[in-house]
Write a protein that holds these residues in place. Structure first.
Motif, PDB file in Angstrom:
ATOM      1  N   GLN A  84       0.832  -1.203   0.000  1.00 54.54           N
ATOM      2  CA  GLN A  84       0.000   0.000   0.000  1.00 54.54           C
ATOM      3  C   GLN A  84       0.871   1.260   0.000  1.00 54.54           C
ATOM      4  O   GLN A  84       0.571   2.224  -0.702  1.00 54.54           O
ATOM      5  CB  GLN A  84      -0.940   0.004   1.208  1.00 54.54           C
ATOM      6  N   ILE A  85       1.940   1.233   0.774  1.00 61.17           N
ATOM      7  CA  ILE A  85       2.861   2.373   0.815  1.00 61.17           C
ATOM      8  C   ILE A  85       3.495   2.565  -0.561  1.00 61.17           C
ATOM      9  O   ILE A  85       3.591   3.684  -1.062  1.00 61.17           O
ATOM     10  CB  ILE A  85       3.935   2.172   1.911  1.00 61.17           C
ATOM     11  N   ASN A  86       3.918   1.469  -1.192  1.00 57.69           N
ATOM     12  CA  ASN A  86       4.527   1.553  -2.520  1.00 57.69           C
ATOM     13  C   ASN A  86       3.545   2.105  -3.555  1.00 57.69           C
ATOM     14  O   ASN A  86       3.920   2.900  -4.413  1.00 57.69           O
ATOM     15  CB  ASN A  86       5.047   0.193  -2.967  1.00 57.69           C
ATOM     16  N   LEU A  87       2.272   1.675  -3.472  1.00 58.24           N
ATOM     17  CA  LEU A  87       1.252   2.185  -4.390  1.00 58.24           C
ATOM     18  C   LEU A  87       1.030   3.681  -4.181  1.00 58.24           C
ATOM     19  O   LEU A  87       0.898   4.441  -5.140  1.00 58.24           O
ATOM     20  CB  LEU A  87      -0.072   1.431  -4.201  1.00 58.24           C
ATOM     21  N   MET A  88       1.031   4.104  -2.912  1.00 62.17           N
ATOM     22  CA  MET A  88       0.837   5.519  -2.618  1.00 62.17           C
ATOM     23  C   MET A  88       2.014   6.335  -3.155  1.00 62.17           C
ATOM     24  O   MET A  88       1.823   7.371  -3.785  1.00 62.17           O
ATOM     25  CB  MET A  88       0.673   5.742  -1.117  1.00 62.17           C
ATOM     26  N   TYR A  89       3.250   5.862  -2.922  1.00 61.88           N
ATOM     27  CA  TYR A  89       4.417   6.568  -3.455  1.00 61.88           C
ATOM     28  C   TYR A  89       4.359   6.639  -4.974  1.00 61.88           C
ATOM     29  O   TYR A  89       4.663   7.674  -5.570  1.00 61.88           O
ATOM     30  CB  TYR A  89       5.715   5.895  -3.013  1.00 61.88           C
ATOM     31  N   ALA A  90       3.965   5.545  -5.622  1.00 60.19           N
ATOM     32  CA  ALA A  90       3.868   5.536  -7.083  1.00 60.19           C
ATOM     33  C   ALA A  90       2.825   6.538  -7.558  1.00 60.19           C
ATOM     34  O   ALA A  90       3.044   7.247  -8.546  1.00 60.19           O
ATOM     35  CB  ALA A  90       3.529   4.130  -7.578  1.00 60.19           C
ATOM     36  N   ALA A  91       1.706   6.622  -6.852  1.00 58.53           N
ATOM     37  CA  ALA A  91       0.658   7.585  -7.216  1.00 58.53           C
ATOM     38  C   ALA A  91       1.153   9.014  -7.010  1.00 58.53           C
ATOM     39  O   ALA A  91       0.954   9.882  -7.869  1.00 58.53           O
ATOM     40  CB  ALA A  91      -0.605   7.330  -6.392  1.00 58.53           C
ATOM     41  N   VAL A  92       1.812   9.280  -5.901  1.00 60.74           N
ATOM     42  CA  VAL A  92       2.310  10.627  -5.611  1.00 60.74           C
ATOM     43  C   VAL A  92       3.360  11.046  -6.642  1.00 60.74           C
ATOM     44  O   VAL A  92       3.402  12.197  -7.066  1.00 60.74           O
ATOM     45  CB  VAL A  92       2.866  10.718  -4.170  1.00 60.74           C
ATOM     46  N   LYS A  93       4.181  10.104  -7.082  1.00 63.40           N
ATOM     47  CA  LYS A  93       5.216  10.418  -8.070  1.00 63.40           C
ATOM     48  C   LYS A  93       4.625  10.811  -9.421  1.00 63.40           C
ATOM     49  O   LYS A  93       5.296  11.412 -10.238  1.00 63.40           O
ATOM     50  CB  LYS A  93       6.196   9.258  -8.216  1.00 63.40           C
ATOM     51  N   LYS A 116      -5.609  23.337  -3.148  1.00 66.82           N
ATOM     52  CA  LYS A 116      -4.737  22.417  -3.883  1.00 66.82           C
ATOM     53  C   LYS A 116      -4.771  21.015  -3.262  1.00 66.82           C
ATOM     54  O   LYS A 116      -4.812  20.020  -3.972  1.00 66.82           O
ATOM     55  CB  LYS A 116      -3.297  22.928  -3.905  1.00 66.82           C
ATOM     56  N   MET A 117      -4.753  20.943  -1.930  1.00 68.81           N
ATOM     57  CA  MET A 117      -4.741  19.635  -1.265  1.00 68.81           C
ATOM     58  C   MET A 117      -6.024  18.875  -1.553  1.00 68.81           C
ATOM     59  O   MET A 117      -5.979  17.665  -1.792  1.00 68.81           O
ATOM     60  CB  MET A 117      -4.536  19.815   0.251  1.00 68.81           C
ATOM     61  N   ASN A 118      -7.159  19.552  -1.554  1.00 72.77           N
ATOM     62  CA  ASN A 118      -8.421  18.876  -1.883  1.00 72.77           C
ATOM     63  C   ASN A 118      -8.405  18.355  -3.315  1.00 72.77           C
ATOM     64  O   ASN A 118      -8.862  17.238  -3.574  1.00 72.77           O
ATOM     65  CB  ASN A 118      -9.609  19.811  -1.653  1.00 72.77           C
ATOM     66  N   ARG A 119      -7.867  19.131  -4.227  1.00 70.01           N
ATOM     67  CA  ARG A 119      -7.773  18.682  -5.627  1.00 70.01           C
ATOM     68  C   ARG A 119      -6.807  17.505  -5.757  1.00 70.01           C
ATOM     69  O   ARG A 119      -7.053  16.579  -6.532  1.00 70.01           O
ATOM     70  CB  ARG A 119      -7.323  19.837  -6.521  1.00 70.01           C
ATOM     71  N   ILE A 120      -5.717  17.560  -5.019  1.00 73.50           N
ATOM     72  CA  ILE A 120      -4.738  16.471  -5.057  1.00 73.50           C
ATOM     73  C   ILE A 120      -5.346  15.183  -4.520  1.00 73.50           C
ATOM     74  O   ILE A 120      -5.129  14.102  -5.080  1.00 73.50           O
ATOM     75  CB  ILE A 120      -3.466  16.846  -4.262  1.00 73.50           C
ATOM     76  N   LYS A 121      -6.110  15.278  -3.449  1.00 74.41           N
ATOM     77  CA  LYS A 121      -6.768  14.088  -2.895  1.00 74.41           C
ATOM     78  C   LYS A 121      -7.668  13.443  -3.945  1.00 74.41           C
ATOM     79  O   LYS A 121      -7.695  12.217  -4.085  1.00 74.41           O
ATOM     80  CB  LYS A 121      -7.583  14.458  -1.649  1.00 74.41           C
ATOM     81  N   THR A 122      -8.380  14.267  -4.688  1.00 76.00           N
ATOM     82  CA  THR A 122      -9.246  13.753  -5.753  1.00 76.00           C
ATOM     83  C   THR A 122      -8.410  13.068  -6.834  1.00 76.00           C
ATOM     84  O   THR A 122      -8.758  11.981  -7.310  1.00 76.00           O
ATOM     85  CB  THR A 122     -10.077  14.908  -6.367  1.00 76.00           C
ATOM     86  N   LYS A 123      -7.295  13.688  -7.224  1.00 73.65           N
ATOM     87  CA  LYS A 123      -6.392  13.096  -8.230  1.00 73.65           C
ATOM     88  C   LYS A 123      -5.855  11.750  -7.749  1.00 73.65           C
ATOM     89  O   LYS A 123      -5.820  10.778  -8.506  1.00 73.65           O
ATOM     90  CB  LYS A 123      -5.201  14.016  -8.505  1.00 73.65           C
ATOM     91  N   LEU A 124      -5.409  11.713  -6.475  1.00 72.01           N
ATOM     92  CA  LEU A 124      -4.839  10.474  -5.944  1.00 72.01           C
ATOM     93  C   LEU A 124      -5.876   9.356  -5.897  1.00 72.01           C
ATOM     94  O   LEU A 124      -5.582   8.204  -6.205  1.00 72.01           O
ATOM     95  CB  LEU A 124      -4.226  10.706  -4.555  1.00 72.01           C
ATOM     96  N   LYS A 125      -7.113   9.692  -5.543  1.00 77.61           N
ATOM     97  CA  LYS A 125      -8.178   8.690  -5.532  1.00 77.61           C
ATOM     98  C   LYS A 125      -8.398   8.133  -6.934  1.00 77.61           C
ATOM     99  O   LYS A 125      -8.575   6.924  -7.111  1.00 77.61           O
ATOM    100  CB  LYS A 125      -9.478   9.291  -4.993  1.00 77.61           C
ATOM    101  N   ILE A 166      -6.180   8.024  -9.345  1.00 79.77           N
ATOM    102  CA  ILE A 166      -5.015   7.224  -9.730  1.00 79.77           C
ATOM    103  C   ILE A 166      -5.067   5.849  -9.051  1.00 79.77           C
ATOM    104  O   ILE A 166      -4.809   4.829  -9.686  1.00 79.77           O
ATOM    105  CB  ILE A 166      -3.703   7.946  -9.374  1.00 79.77           C
ATOM    106  N   LEU A 167      -5.411   5.842  -7.762  1.00 83.38           N
ATOM    107  CA  LEU A 167      -5.399   4.587  -6.998  1.00 83.38           C
ATOM    108  C   LEU A 167      -6.620   3.710  -7.252  1.00 83.38           C
ATOM    109  O   LEU A 167      -6.560   2.498  -7.048  1.00 83.38           O
ATOM    110  CB  LEU A 167      -5.261   4.898  -5.498  1.00 83.38           C
ATOM    111  N   ASN A 168      -7.723   4.315  -7.662  1.00 84.30           N
ATOM    112  CA  ASN A 168      -8.967   3.568  -7.913  1.00 84.30           C
ATOM    113  C   ASN A 168      -9.487   3.897  -9.306  1.00 84.30           C
ATOM    114  O   ASN A 168     -10.496   4.588  -9.442  1.00 84.30           O
ATOM    115  CB  ASN A 168     -10.028   3.923  -6.859  1.00 84.30           C
ATOM    116  N   PRO A 169      -8.807   3.394 -10.343  1.00 80.64           N
ATOM    117  CA  PRO A 169      -9.205   3.762 -11.717  1.00 80.64           C
ATOM    118  C   PRO A 169     -10.566   3.237 -12.113  1.00 80.64           C
ATOM    119  O   PRO A 169     -11.135   2.376 -11.663  1.00 80.64           O
ATOM    120  CB  PRO A 169      -8.110   3.133 -12.594  1.00 80.64           C
TER     121      PRO A 169
END
Length: 164
Positions: free
Chosen positions: A105-114, A150-159, A161-164
């Motif tokens: 899960q940590i690796n997936l999060m890092y990959a999404a953040v990158k 920006k953080m709210n928009r980023i959270k949406t982007k990360l979701k 990316i992680l849940n296509p």
């Protein structure tokens, strides 16, 4: 630089070096690149230290210098060819403390953040470091309201990316 100023710098760097390591982990994919970025950030901190006025905490100033250095080098490195990340090939020895699911899960999060843009990566990093929006805004040189939006928009982007 005077010996006293040099001693202060080394002391502050030793106490806060985890900040630099975390920034390096966010912007690099292998140990050599991590070490190179750590060295470059340390050099930039050293050069800028005589100008540090103490208007903010040393750690806040350090975040700013480290992130700006990483972003600058990251943009330059985009022009270079991609290489295989050796660390991803190395097998881990399992121990009782090692939770492969949590690590995945940590690796997936890092990959999404990158996959995020430079500033967005920095914002997520500071957010995960439990910095409040005022500190995030100060470090990144944006308004507190802008940091929240920006953080709210980023959270949406990360979701997404992680849940296509």
């Amino acid at each position: 630089m005077t010996q006293e100023l040099e001693h202060q710098f080394v002391t502050e760097l030793e106490q806060n070096q985890n900040i630099v390591h975390k920034v390096c982990s966010l912007y690099t994919n292998n140990r050599d690149a991590h070490n190179d970025l750590f060295q470059e950030i340390t050099i930039q901190l050293w050069k800028a230290y005589p100008k540090f006025r103490g208007d903010s905490k040393f750690s806040t100033w350090m975040y700013r210098v480290a992130l700006n250095t990483a972003i600058t080098l990251y943009r330059k490195s985009k022009k270079q060819p991609k290489t295989q990340d050796f660390d991803s090939v190395v097998y881990r020895i399992q121990s009782e403390e090692y939770d492969p699911t949590e690590q995945q899960q940590i690796n997936l999060m890092y990959a999404a953040v990158k996959q995020l843009g430079d500033i967005d990566k920095a914002l997520v990093f500071l957010y995960l470091e439990d910095k409040n929006y005022k500190e995030i805004a100060e470090t990144l040189g944006i308004s507190e309201v802008n940091a929240r939006v920006k953080m709210n928009r980023i959270k949406t982007k990360l979701k997404a990316i992680l849940n296509p």
